[in-house]
Scaffold this motif. Structure first.
Motif, mmCIF file in Angstrom:
data_model
loop_
_atom_site.group_PDB
_atom_site.id
_atom_site.type_symbol
_atom_site.label_atom_id
_atom_site.label_comp_id
_atom_site.label_asym_id
_atom_site.label_seq_id
_atom_site.Cartn_x
_atom_site.Cartn_y
_atom_site.Cartn_z
ATOM 1 N N LEU A 116 0.795 -1.235 0.000
ATOM 2 C CA LEU A 116 0.000 0.000 0.000
ATOM 3 C C LEU A 116 0.823 1.279 0.000
ATOM 4 N N VAL A 117 1.970 1.252 0.652
ATOM 5 C CA VAL A 117 2.716 2.505 0.860
ATOM 6 C C VAL A 117 3.894 2.603 -0.101
ATOM 7 N N PRO A 118 3.848 3.554 -1.042
ATOM 8 C CA PRO A 118 4.992 3.713 -1.955
ATOM 9 C C PRO A 118 6.144 4.437 -1.254
ATOM 10 N N ARG A 119 7.319 4.399 -1.868
ATOM 11 C CA ARG A 119 8.427 5.168 -1.279
ATOM 12 C C ARG A 119 8.105 6.652 -1.447
ATOM 13 N N ALA A 120 8.753 7.482 -0.632
ATOM 14 C CA ALA A 120 8.461 8.919 -0.659
ATOM 15 C C ALA A 120 8.653 9.464 -2.072
ATOM 16 N N GLY A 121 7.683 10.231 -2.542
ATOM 17 C CA GLY A 121 7.792 10.862 -3.858
ATOM 18 C C GLY A 121 7.324 10.001 -5.013
ATOM 19 N N ALA A 122 6.847 8.785 -4.732
ATOM 20 C CA ALA A 122 6.388 7.890 -5.806
ATOM 21 C C ALA A 122 4.887 7.627 -5.661
ATOM 22 N N VAL A 123 4.275 7.198 -6.747
ATOM 23 C CA VAL A 123 2.840 6.884 -6.734
ATOM 24 C C VAL A 123 2.629 5.366 -6.670
ATOM 25 N N THR A 124 3.471 4.629 -7.395
ATOM 26 C CA THR A 124 3.267 3.177 -7.451
ATOM 27 C C THR A 124 3.894 2.492 -6.227
ATOM 28 N N PRO A 125 3.214 1.489 -5.679
ATOM 29 C CA PRO A 125 3.731 0.793 -4.501
ATOM 30 C C PRO A 125 5.053 0.067 -4.772
ATOM 31 N N ARG A 126 5.705 -0.327 -3.686
ATOM 32 C CA ARG A 126 7.014 -1.004 -3.813
ATOM 33 C C ARG A 126 6.802 -2.475 -4.112
ATOM 34 N N TRP A 127 6.523 -2.775 -5.376
ATOM 35 C CA TRP A 127 6.137 -4.139 -5.748
ATOM 36 C C TRP A 127 7.277 -5.132 -5.578
ATOM 37 N N ARG A 128 8.529 -4.652 -5.723
ATOM 38 C CA ARG A 128 9.656 -5.588 -5.607
ATOM 39 C C ARG A 128 9.790 -6.059 -4.156
ATOM 40 N N LEU A 129 9.741 -5.093 -3.214
ATOM 41 C CA LEU A 129 9.817 -5.461 -1.793
ATOM 42 C C LEU A 129 8.591 -6.272 -1.397
ATOM 43 N N ALA A 130 7.446 -5.919 -1.979
ATOM 44 C CA ALA A 130 6.224 -6.684 -1.710
ATOM 45 C C ALA A 130 6.419 -8.140 -2.156
ATOM 46 N N GLY A 131 7.035 -8.315 -3.310
ATOM 47 C CA GLY A 131 7.295 -9.665 -3.828
ATOM 48 C C GLY A 131 8.232 -10.445 -2.913
ATOM 49 N N ILE A 132 9.271 -9.756 -2.431
ATOM 50 C CA ILE A 132 10.217 -10.430 -1.517
ATOM 51 C C ILE A 132 9.480 -10.836 -0.237
ATOM 52 N N ALA A 133 8.621 -9.937 0.262
ATOM 53 C CA ALA A 133 7.854 -10.242 1.491
ATOM 54 C C ALA A 133 6.952 -11.457 1.276
ATOM 55 N N VAL A 134 6.375 -11.563 0.085
ATOM 56 C CA VAL A 134 5.500 -12.711 -0.226
ATOM 57 C C VAL A 134 6.299 -14.010 -0.161
ATOM 58 N N VAL A 135 7.460 -14.002 -0.796
ATOM 59 C CA VAL A 135 8.276 -15.225 -0.852
ATOM 60 C C VAL A 135 8.726 -15.624 0.559
ATOM 61 N N ILE A 136 9.196 -14.634 1.333
ATOM 62 C CA ILE A 136 9.674 -14.931 2.695
ATOM 63 C C ILE A 136 8.518 -15.454 3.556
ATOM 64 N N ALA A 137 7.355 -14.775 3.499
ATOM 65 C CA ALA A 137 6.211 -15.203 4.325
ATOM 66 C C ALA A 137 5.754 -16.606 3.918
ATOM 67 N N SER A 138 5.682 -16.848 2.614
ATOM 68 C CA SER A 138 5.188 -18.152 2.143
ATOM 69 C C SER A 138 6.107 -19.286 2.592
ATOM 70 N N ILE A 139 7.389 -19.112 2.326
ATOM 71 C CA ILE A 139 8.337 -20.184 2.695
ATOM 72 C C ILE A 139 8.473 -20.265 4.209
ATOM 73 N N GLY A 140 8.568 -19.093 4.838
ATOM 74 C CA GLY A 140 8.820 -19.036 6.287
ATOM 75 C C GLY A 140 7.750 -19.723 7.112
ATOM 76 N N PHE A 141 6.490 -19.402 6.842
ATOM 77 C CA PHE A 141 5.432 -19.937 7.703
ATOM 78 C C PHE A 141 5.165 -21.421 7.452
ATOM 79 N N VAL A 142 5.357 -21.864 6.227
ATOM 80 C CA VAL A 142 5.205 -23.307 5.954
ATOM 81 C C VAL A 142 6.326 -24.071 6.673
ATOM 82 N N THR A 143 7.550 -23.579 6.519
ATOM 83 C CA THR A 143 8.699 -24.245 7.136
ATOM 84 C C THR A 143 8.590 -24.232 8.662
ATOM 85 N N LEU A 144 8.237 -23.055 9.190
ATOM 86 C CA LEU A 144 8.116 -22.912 10.646
ATOM 87 C C LEU A 144 7.060 -23.866 11.204
ATOM 88 N N GLY A 145 5.936 -23.957 10.521
ATOM 89 C CA GLY A 145 4.854 -24.833 10.980
ATOM 90 C C GLY A 145 5.247 -26.300 10.932
#
Lengths: 202, 232
Positions: free
Chosen positions: B95-124
């Motif tokens: 939801l929150v773009p970097r300062a001065g930008a309109v489009t969200p930080r999709w690359r960091l969002a993508g990294i967060a998706v990969v970490i959350a997906s792998i992390g929570f499955v592995t942790l469980g």
């Protein structure tokens, strides 16, 4: 002339004149970018109108204080890709037999001579445009944004929706390809472009 | 003649004169009205608060897990905080773009998706303390866990829908990653609800069902949300 973000804010406040000023500020460069991408002035003008229509519809997504130009370029980039795909999907079969290949309706379907030609040094500019036209879309976009439009690699990456590293590679490869193409005799470059256009290659 | 000369000539050439605005655009400008522009942090706050209220409501409705009082408090709290972060971080990047930008930080969002997906499955799969009141389905009755999947996805629906409404028109690029981040964030909220509700504590269930909510929610969101946020 006022800054783009100030104009965008006034436009979002309901000031139609601010939109016209924003258009006057951004449209010429954006049209240059789209012309080099679509390789045809008429198509580029249509894409430009579509882009600004999308900007208008999406104006509530603007974040005040942000520079709207990269966002508008991203919308133009997306519009170009969507339209290219849409036109390429418009496959027209000209024979029931398998003897003739399928002719794809092409976004850049006009003949070479009808391409938009800037007026600086016509021969050199035409050779460069012809060489640019031979590059793959991604490399052409990288060269146009970084070498012709004066955008930083980071800005170009943001517009194209890729990483800075990938944009650097695309720009470098595009530049190298351009160097090779312009190293050829001009007639050969033009002939190759004509052949490619005749094949309907993007 | 070199590529440098050619590009320099082309760059120096004056930009083409744009055509006048189309009749459609002129008509739109004739009835132009002010719009409320996007305020990313405010939107994030609304998404988080509404989603958490919904999550708390679901737990109240479903009741806490039977083995809650037997489980190590520290583990319960740490995992709950982990799920909470898993909800907040992808939603923030979506939801929150970097300062001065309109489009969200999709690359960091993508990294967060990969970490959350792998992390929570592995942790469980790796850490899942069992107590006398806990239940184990194991691989044998793995399919019974579908209720948890449904609860998790139902929880994820609210943040995904709110995020999609907020991001309409803001995603000309990276829309799939941003949508996946909303899905992963919502999936983590689902994981948090399941963590506090479900007393099935075997590895396959916690890892693949509870963690799987994050993955499935991210994939579904990536497939559906970009169409909803696209402005044609």
């Amino acid at each position: 002339m006022a800054e783009a973000k100030e104009l965008m804010a006034r436009y979002c406040d309901g000031e139609a004149s601010a939109f016209r000023e924003l258009y006057a500020l951004v449209a010429p460069r954006l049209l240059g970018y789209l012309t080099k991408m679509a390789r045809q002035r008429a198509v580029a003008e249509d894409l430009l109108q579509l882009t600004f229509m999308k900007v208008h519809r999406a104006r509530a997504a603007y974040v005040r204080g942000a520079d709207p130009v990269p966002w508008i370029y991203s919308i133009a980039h997306r519009t170009f890709i969507d339209e290219t795909r849409r036109v390429k999907r418009g496959v027209v079969r000209i024979s029931d037999s398998d003897e003739l290949p399928e002719q794809r309706a092409d976004l850049h379907g006009e003949a070479d001579h009808s391409r938009d030609e800037p007026r600086a040094d016509p021969e050199l500019v035409k050779a460069t445009l012809d060489a640019l036209a031979e590059l793959p879309d991604q490399q052409r976009e990288a060269v146009v944004l970084t070498k012709l439009d004066g955008r930083s690699v980071a800005e170009a990456a943001e517009i194209a929706g890729t990483t800075v590293g990938a944009m650097k590679v695309r720009a470098h490869r595009g530049y190298e390809a351009l160097r090779q193409l312009l190293g050829r005799p001009p007639a050969r470059t033009a002939a190759a472009a004509t052949t490619k256009a005749a094949r309907g290659a993007p | 003649m070199t590529e440098r000369d050619g590009l320099a000539e082309l760059a120096a050439a004056p930009p083409p004169a744009p055509p006048p605005l189309s009749a459609d655009l002129e008509a739109q400008l004739g009835t132009l009205s002010p719009v409320t522009t996007r305020r990313p942090l405010r939107q994030l706050a609304i998404l988080v608060v509404v989603s958490l209220i919904y999550g708390v409501g679901l737990i109240a409705l479903l009741t806490f897990r039977d083995d809650m009082l037997e489980l190590p408090r520290f583990w319960l709290a740490i995992v709950a905080i982990g799920w909470l972060f898993g909800f907040l971080v992808p939603c923030y990047f979506a939801l929150v773009p970097r300062a001065g930008a309109v489009t969200p930080r999709w690359r960091l969002a993508g990294i967060a998706v990969v970490i959350a997906s792998i992390g929570f499955v592995t942790l469980g799969l790796a850490i899942h303390p069992m107590r006398p009141s806990s239940v184990s389905y194991g691989w044998e009755h793995f399919g019974r866990g579908h209720t948890c999947l449904e609860i998790g996805l139902a929880t994820a629906l609210v943040p995904v829908v709110i995020g999609a409404i907020f991001l309409r028109g803001a995603l000309p690029i990276g829309s799939r990653w941003v949508a996946a981040a909303l899905g992963a964030g919502g999936g983590c909220l689902g994981g948090l609800v399941l963590h506090l509700h479900c007393h099935v504590a075997d590895g396959p269930h916690v890892g693949l069902i509870h963690g799987g909510v994050v993955v499935i929610s991210a994939l579904l969101s990536a497939a559906i949300v970009p169409r909803a946020t696209d402005v044609r």
